[in-house]
Design an enzyme around this catalytic site. Sequence first.
Site, PDB file in Angstrom:
ATOM      1  N   ASN A  14       3.168  12.347   2.541  1.00  0.00           N
ATOM      2  CA  ASN A  14       3.302  13.714   3.031  1.00  0.00           C
ATOM      3  C   ASN A  14       4.769  14.146   3.091  1.00  0.00           C
ATOM      4  O   ASN A  14       5.230  14.912   2.247  1.00  0.00           O
ATOM      5  CB  ASN A  14       2.621  13.831   4.402  1.00  0.00           C
ATOM      6  CG  ASN A  14       2.479  15.276   4.836  1.00  0.00           C
ATOM      7  OD1 ASN A  14       3.074  16.170   4.257  1.00  0.00           O
ATOM      8  ND2 ASN A  14       1.695  15.513   5.867  1.00  0.00           N
ATOM      9  N   ASP A  15       5.499  13.617   4.051  1.00  0.00           N
ATOM     10  CA  ASP A  15       6.870  14.101   4.218  1.00  0.00           C
ATOM     11  C   ASP A  15       7.750  13.805   3.002  1.00  0.00           C
ATOM     12  O   ASP A  15       8.653  14.584   2.682  1.00  0.00           O
ATOM     13  CB  ASP A  15       7.499  13.467   5.465  1.00  0.00           C
ATOM     14  CG  ASP A  15       6.787  13.923   6.732  1.00  0.00           C
ATOM     15  OD1 ASP A  15       6.234  15.038   6.713  1.00  0.00           O
ATOM     16  OD2 ASP A  15       6.781  13.159   7.704  1.00  0.00           O
ATOM     17  N   VAL A  16       7.480  12.687   2.316  1.00  0.00           N
ATOM     18  CA  VAL A  16       8.358  12.290   1.206  1.00  0.00           C
ATOM     19  C   VAL A  16       8.184  13.174  -0.023  1.00  0.00           C
ATOM     20  O   VAL A  16       8.901  13.016  -1.009  1.00  0.00           O
ATOM     21  CB  VAL A  16       8.143  10.809   0.804  1.00  0.00           C
ATOM     22  CG1 VAL A  16       8.493   9.892   1.955  1.00  0.00           C
ATOM     23  CG2 VAL A  16       6.740  10.560   0.304  1.00  0.00           C
ATOM     24  N   ILE A  17       7.216  14.117   0.025  1.00  0.00           N
ATOM     25  CA  ILE A  17       7.030  15.031  -1.107  1.00  0.00           C
ATOM     26  C   ILE A  17       7.092  16.481  -0.640  1.00  0.00           C
ATOM     27  O   ILE A  17       6.697  17.381  -1.362  1.00  0.00           O
ATOM     28  CB  ILE A  17       5.713  14.757  -1.877  1.00  0.00           C
ATOM     29  CG1 ILE A  17       4.572  14.435  -0.924  1.00  0.00           C
ATOM     30  CG2 ILE A  17       5.862  13.595  -2.836  1.00  0.00           C
ATOM     31  CD1 ILE A  17       3.676  15.550  -0.603  1.00  0.00           C
TER      32      ILE A  17
END
Lengths: 459, 97
Positions: free
Chosen positions: A386-389
Amino acid sequence: MNIDLIIQPIYLISAILFILSLLWMGHPSTARRGVFAGIVAMLAAIGGTLFEPGMNYTWIAIPVVIGCVLGVPLAMVPLTAVPQRTALSHAFGGLAAGLVGASEYYLSQATAHHSLSGFEIGALVAEVILGFLTFTGSLMAAGKLMEWIPTRPITYKGQNAMNLSLLGVALLAGVLLVIFPTWWFLFPIIILLALAFGVLLIIPIGGADMPTVIALLNSYAGLSAVAMGFVLDNKLLIAAGALDGSSGLILSIIMCKAMNRSFTNVLFGAFGQVQASSGAVEQRTVKSATAEDAAQIMSAARSVVIIPGYGMAVAQAQHRVRELFDELGREGVDVKFAIHPVAGRMPGHMNVLLAEAEIPYDKLIEMEEINPDMPETDVALIIGANDVINPAARHDKSSPIFGMPIIDADKAKTVFVIKRSMNPGFAGIENELFYGDNTLMLFGDAKAMLTGIVQALKE
Amino acid sequence: MGNLVLMASVFAASFVIGYLLISRVPPRLHTPLMSMTNAISAVTILGGILLFSVETTVAQKILGALAIALAAFNVVGGFSITDRMLKMFHKKEPPSS
């Protein structure tokens, strides 16, 4: 003959082998040799120490056997549980160092001829503080990773001030003990403060920051071994502990860089408490698709990049991912994996899970290498990340993750996101990628969804 | 004093060597690296063993024995899980599949 003439050369060989083991750890083709060198180094270290005169071998042999018997089954845990197993080992390592330190201290109290110098007391205090805070801190981290304790950061007013003053009091007590060695009552107080500090240090840290924290606790465990070496005048302990200390430190720095955050921010920032401005986003709608749609689009693609995250680990979906990899490969699709440095719950977590599923490691591409290829990529398949994209990291200055390097999944021609529901990810941040024109959501459990896609591909 | 300088030098040198070597380890090996350095840090077992080379009370013996057991646990567990993970790293397709 001086027994040191036997012990010291053995220690030297052991130290060289420890260094070689880390050297060989630098490449997958030599890494197993590195483990072998590490084992020989450890056996040499223990064997050399047993030459010390006056050893009570029975008292040593019994706990060694017990530790070995218990250690083997815990090495057989599923690889999804490696982060918590590692945290638990750090706890044990910290406790061992702390117990040796406590024992040394009371030994010096009991025997007058064995009294410690001021420097040795200082090193001893450092050893027990690091050891015991690693113990409780790692137990807390393990608890959070096993979700026995809420993984969300827990914060309250004055938290950082309280934690720091607690550590300050412990250090002050240590200084006083060095100046007034007869104030023995300070010693248990230092231990209690270190134990409490370890707990309080981890409470405000969220699950997504665990890669940094585990690496940092690794470093503390090594540094407590260094302090023990200074107390016991044992240079092998210093050398091996320093190797471990620097390793943990470097890994935590790498993790911080991968999140564009500072050490202090990870330790005291209570990431995830910040609520991003979500008002404007709520009105937007997402497009969802079925496993059949995904299968059709992917089989027609030339290139597919799979981006795994912690959700893949939770769903234990790595073997299904492997089936998808095989099936798409059979259809002539070029499949690669994009690995973000902080994906998962410990450094390198995704690589290990995909290696377990026997995906060749040259298909696992690091973020910096894959990003230039993303605009040419037909399909990006996001599994539990989630956060890494989240593209907000690139442009939204108000986002808590602004500035964090991300995998440019949004630049692919089509983006599939496998996700249970529209709940925001761990950090509680809205992800605009889900609302993108080229994004199709695949709602459901990762394992079930992947099974569906593979099934559809076979038909 | 000379011994203290020597110990500090050993620390500094090892820290620098560790820094240089660990920086070379590729991210894909970070998990095995961490479980291996975890096993290496269990070198604290030496501290536990050395407690048994001097006269100690029963309470100290128990603390020392507990420390040895915990460290032995980490040595065995750490090295074996590292090797188990590394066995899974293949560059090419395994012939069986």
